[in-house]
Design a protein around this motif. Structure first.
Motif, short mmCIF file in Angstrom:
data_model
loop_
_atom_site.label_atom_id
_atom_site.label_comp_id
_atom_site.label_asym_id
_atom_site.label_seq_id
_atom_site.Cartn_x
_atom_site.Cartn_y
_atom_site.Cartn_z
N MET A 147 -44.76 -19.67 65.02
CA MET A 147 -43.56 -18.83 65.03
C MET A 147 -43.12 -18.57 63.60
O MET A 147 -42.94 -19.52 62.82
CB MET A 147 -42.46 -19.53 65.83
N GLY A 148 -42.93 -17.32 63.22
CA GLY A 148 -42.53 -16.99 61.86
C GLY A 148 -41.03 -17.07 61.68
O GLY A 148 -40.30 -17.62 62.51
N ASP A 149 -40.56 -16.49 60.58
CA ASP A 149 -39.13 -16.53 60.27
C ASP A 149 -38.38 -15.31 60.78
O ASP A 149 -37.17 -15.23 60.62
CB ASP A 149 -38.93 -16.65 58.75
N SER A 150 -39.09 -14.34 61.35
CA SER A 150 -38.46 -13.14 61.89
C SER A 150 -38.94 -12.92 63.32
O SER A 150 -40.11 -13.12 63.63
CB SER A 150 -38.80 -11.91 61.05
N PRO A 151 -38.04 -12.50 64.22
CA PRO A 151 -38.45 -12.24 65.60
C PRO A 151 -39.37 -11.03 65.69
O PRO A 151 -39.11 -10.00 65.07
CB PRO A 151 -37.11 -11.98 66.31
N VAL A 152 -40.44 -11.15 66.45
CA VAL A 152 -41.39 -10.04 66.55
C VAL A 152 -40.83 -8.90 67.38
O VAL A 152 -41.26 -7.75 67.24
CB VAL A 152 -42.74 -10.52 67.15
N GLY A 153 -39.86 -9.19 68.25
CA GLY A 153 -39.27 -8.16 69.09
C GLY A 153 -38.18 -7.36 68.40
O GLY A 153 -37.64 -6.42 68.98
N ALA A 154 -37.84 -7.74 67.18
CA ALA A 154 -36.90 -6.97 66.36
C ALA A 154 -37.66 -6.47 65.14
O ALA A 154 -38.34 -7.25 64.47
CB ALA A 154 -35.71 -7.84 65.94
N LEU A 155 -37.54 -5.19 64.86
CA LEU A 155 -38.40 -4.55 63.85
C LEU A 155 -37.72 -4.37 62.50
O LEU A 155 -38.38 -3.98 61.53
CB LEU A 155 -38.86 -3.18 64.37
N ASN A 156 -36.43 -4.66 62.44
CA ASN A 156 -35.69 -4.44 61.19
C ASN A 156 -34.70 -5.60 60.97
O ASN A 156 -33.53 -5.39 60.67
CB ASN A 156 -34.95 -3.10 61.24
N PHE A 157 -35.21 -6.80 61.15
CA PHE A 157 -34.40 -8.02 61.09
C PHE A 157 -34.58 -8.68 59.72
O PHE A 157 -35.69 -8.75 59.20
CB PHE A 157 -34.86 -8.99 62.18
N ARG A 158 -33.48 -9.18 59.16
CA ARG A 158 -33.60 -9.99 57.94
C ARG A 158 -32.37 -10.86 57.72
O ARG A 158 -31.25 -10.52 58.15
CB ARG A 158 -33.88 -9.15 56.71
N ASP A 159 -32.61 -11.97 57.05
CA ASP A 159 -31.57 -12.88 56.59
C ASP A 159 -30.98 -12.28 55.32
O ASP A 159 -31.72 -11.89 54.41
CB ASP A 159 -32.20 -14.25 56.32
N LEU A 160 -29.66 -12.23 55.22
CA LEU A 160 -29.00 -11.67 54.06
C LEU A 160 -28.67 -12.73 53.01
O LEU A 160 -27.85 -12.50 52.12
CB LEU A 160 -27.73 -10.92 54.49
N GLY A 161 -29.34 -13.86 53.09
CA GLY A 161 -29.16 -14.89 52.09
C GLY A 161 -29.95 -14.60 50.83
O GLY A 161 -30.91 -13.84 50.82
N GLY A 162 -29.50 -15.23 49.73
CA GLY A 162 -30.21 -15.14 48.47
C GLY A 162 -29.85 -13.96 47.60
O GLY A 162 -30.46 -13.75 46.55
N LEU A 163 -28.84 -13.16 47.99
CA LEU A 163 -28.44 -12.01 47.19
C LEU A 163 -27.48 -12.43 46.08
O LEU A 163 -26.59 -13.26 46.31
CB LEU A 163 -27.77 -10.95 48.07
N PRO A 164 -27.62 -11.88 44.89
CA PRO A 164 -26.73 -12.25 43.78
C PRO A 164 -25.29 -11.83 44.08
O PRO A 164 -25.03 -10.70 44.50
CB PRO A 164 -27.30 -11.50 42.58
N ALA A 165 -24.36 -12.75 43.87
CA ALA A 165 -22.96 -12.50 44.21
C ALA A 165 -22.05 -12.90 43.06
O ALA A 165 -21.14 -13.71 43.21
CB ALA A 165 -22.59 -13.26 45.48
N GLY A 166 -22.33 -12.35 41.89
CA GLY A 166 -21.54 -12.68 40.72
C GLY A 166 -22.16 -13.83 39.96
O GLY A 166 -23.16 -14.43 40.39
N PRO A 167 -21.58 -14.17 38.81
CA PRO A 167 -22.17 -15.20 37.95
C PRO A 167 -22.36 -16.53 38.66
O PRO A 167 -21.40 -17.13 39.17
CB PRO A 167 -21.14 -15.33 36.81
N GLY A 168 -23.61 -16.95 38.75
CA GLY A 168 -23.91 -18.27 39.27
C GLY A 168 -23.79 -18.44 40.76
O GLY A 168 -23.82 -19.58 41.26
N ARG A 169 -23.67 -17.35 41.53
CA ARG A 169 -23.53 -17.48 42.98
C ARG A 169 -24.53 -16.59 43.71
O ARG A 169 -24.94 -15.55 43.19
CB ARG A 169 -22.10 -17.16 43.44
N ARG A 170 -24.91 -17.02 44.90
CA ARG A 170 -25.80 -16.28 45.78
C ARG A 170 -25.26 -16.36 47.21
O ARG A 170 -24.54 -17.29 47.56
CB ARG A 170 -27.20 -16.90 45.77
N THR A 171 -25.62 -15.39 48.04
CA THR A 171 -25.26 -15.48 49.44
C THR A 171 -26.04 -16.62 50.09
O THR A 171 -27.19 -16.88 49.75
CB THR A 171 -25.55 -14.17 50.19
N ARG A 172 -25.39 -17.30 51.00
CA ARG A 172 -26.01 -18.42 51.70
C ARG A 172 -27.07 -17.91 52.67
O ARG A 172 -26.91 -16.85 53.29
CB ARG A 172 -24.95 -19.21 52.47
#
Length: 242
Positions: A1-26
């Motif tokens: 089983m991968g990290d994305s559902p195969v039945g959803a074609l445009n799914f993603r985790d919104l973590g890891g995005l830069p959110a100002g100095p020294g912060r990222r989305t969880r």
């Protein structure tokens, strides 16, 4: 089983995005997706048992959500909120402009539930939540852009996330061609409307800045509690690992 559902074609985790100095989305707290109606049993196990999904915010309009269904997640203990945002309708504007006008309409329309969607998503912040519509591009893209901006995510990263839906649209359209409701919608709009156009999110931010002084000003104008807006970034972001 991968990290994305195969039945959803445009799914993603919104973590890891830069959110100002020294912060990222969880990671693992906010996801975006296309419709969840075609999930497999393994997909449900991934979302609920592995990722701990607690909340589904479904942006499809009422009859659309009822007609197409919630899919197999209906059998699991997951909070479900239907917050209907109208689909883009055909008009004479160029497709790139249509996508922006769609967002601006929801931003300004007194009957749009957009303010309530943002209030609810902010209240659920920190709990694993997926926001979705049908294709997961424009209705979801609008809500996600506002949430990420309220969390302090860099605007370039928000634009890049919106554009990340583009490569998934061929698969989404191929699926929609086999589902009568969406096949009918595709027949009434320009094919380019299903593309992710680069000016859409910058145009949204330009309107927010010019009319409200930014996304927080818009949220306050929609009656969203200032304390909730103050708490939200800390719930969605975390310090970068050192």
């Amino acid at each position: 089983m991968g990290d994305s559902p195969v039945g959803a074609l445009n799914f993603r985790d919104l973590g890891g995005l830069p959110a100002g100095p020294g912060r990222r989305t969880r990671r693992g707290v906010l996801f975006r997706s296309d419709t969840l109606q075609a999930l497999t049993d393994d997909d449900v196990a991934l979302l609920v048992d592995r990722l701990g999904l607690e909340v589904v915010i479904d942006l499809r309009i009422g009859d659309e959500a009822v007609q197409q269904g919630r899919g197999p997640l209906v059998g699991r203990d997951v909070t479900y909120l239907n917050a209907p945002l109208r689909e883009a309708e055909p008009n004479d504007e160029p497709p790139a402009r249509q996508a922006l006008l769609f967002s601006l309409m929801h931003l300004e329309a007194p009957t749009s539930v957009l303010g309530s969607v943002i209030r609810a998503a902010a209240a659920f912040a920190g709990r694993p939540t997926v926001v979705h519509c049908a294709a997961g591009k424009d209705r979801t893209g609008l809500v996600v852009a506002l949430l990420l901006a309220l969390a302090g995510v860099d605007r370039a990263a928000i634009v890049a996330d919106y554009l990340a839906s583009g490569p998934n649209m061929d698969a989404v359209k191929a699926r929609f061609a086999t589902w009568p409701r969406y096949a009918s919608h595709m027949a009434t709009v320009a094919p380019e409307l299903y593309m992710a156009h680069e000016p859409t999110i910058p145009g949204l931010f330009e309107a927010l800045d010019g009319r409200y002084g930014g996304v927080r000003g818009w949220a306050l104008a929609r009656g969203i509690d200032e304390g909730l807006l103050d708490r939200f970034p800390a719930l969605l972001t975390e310090p970068e690992a050192t």
